[in-house]
Write a protein that holds these residues in place. Sequence first.
Motif, short mmCIF file in Angstrom:
data_model
loop_
_atom_site.label_atom_id
_atom_site.label_comp_id
_atom_site.label_asym_id
_atom_site.label_seq_id
_atom_site.Cartn_x
_atom_site.Cartn_y
_atom_site.Cartn_z
N ASP A 8 1.12 -1.31 0.23
CA ASP A 8 0.07 -0.01 -0.02
C ASP A 8 0.86 1.20 0.04
OD1 ASP A 8 -2.37 -1.24 -0.03
OD2 ASP A 8 -2.67 -1.63 2.15
N ILE A 23 2.45 1.74 -3.53
CA ILE A 23 1.37 2.06 -4.60
C ILE A 23 1.36 3.61 -4.07
CG2 ILE A 23 -1.17 2.07 -4.91
CD1 ILE A 23 0.84 -0.17 -6.21
N CYS A 24 1.52 3.94 -2.97
CA CYS A 24 0.99 5.43 -2.81
C CYS A 24 2.28 6.40 -3.18
CB CYS A 24 0.81 5.67 -1.20
SG CYS A 24 -0.71 5.29 -0.58
N TYR A 41 1.89 6.73 -6.81
CA TYR A 41 0.87 7.73 -7.01
C TYR A 41 1.61 9.06 -6.99
CZ TYR A 41 -3.24 5.30 -8.03
OH TYR A 41 -4.26 4.49 -8.45
N GLU A 46 -2.22 -8.92 -5.63
CA GLU A 46 -2.79 -7.63 -5.37
C GLU A 46 -1.97 -6.37 -5.78
OE1 GLU A 46 -4.17 -5.13 -1.33
OE2 GLU A 46 -3.13 -7.26 -1.03
N PHE A 47 -0.57 -6.57 -5.87
CA PHE A 47 0.45 -5.44 -6.46
C PHE A 47 -0.20 -5.27 -7.85
CE2 PHE A 47 4.20 -3.55 -7.89
CZ PHE A 47 4.34 -2.67 -6.97
N GLU A 88 -2.91 -5.91 -9.51
CA GLU A 88 -4.13 -5.31 -9.89
C GLU A 88 -4.11 -3.99 -9.49
OE1 GLU A 88 -6.77 -6.65 -11.19
OE2 GLU A 88 -5.50 -8.53 -11.50
N LYS A 89 -3.24 -3.60 -8.33
CA LYS A 89 -3.14 -2.14 -8.24
C LYS A 89 -2.21 -1.44 -9.21
CE LYS A 89 -3.88 -2.52 -3.38
NZ LYS A 89 -3.68 -1.80 -2.07
N LYS A 140 -4.73 -0.69 -12.03
CA LYS A 140 -5.47 0.51 -12.16
C LYS A 140 -4.79 1.87 -12.22
CE LYS A 140 -8.86 -1.19 -8.44
NZ LYS A 140 -9.23 -1.15 -7.04
#
Length: 140
Positions: A64, A67-68, A71, A101-102, A104-105, A108
Amino acid sequence: MVNLLTGPKGSGKTQQMIELANQQAKACNGNVVFIKNSHRDTRSVAFDIRVVCMDDYPVITNIDEYICFLYGMYSANHDVECIFIDGLLKHANINLEDVPEFVEKLKKITSQCGVDFYVSLSASKDDLKDVDFTDCALLN
């Protein structure tokens, strides 16, 4: 698009990633970012590629936060077209169970921001059986 480069440790994935990044730097109109674990082996990366070493960001400890971080990198520079992540399993305590999960993110981020990702993993395709390869490309 999310591009995955898999293979055992020591199979030349880093050199392939560097070559792909150098090709993208020449071909694309935007910026290319190369994320790696340490400051070693950055000499052959083209000078116009932004190299980011995760050793400089020890507070990023899970997917998480990672991913932040991605972004934030994009929000600071909307001209980023390609992000190369070399040796993902060496970054931020990410393990094989986190990869589905990584990915998939990353998909996005790709759909929202138009950034292409190239990710190398020291794993076989069989190790990634839980990854949905829809909208992904395997580079080997």
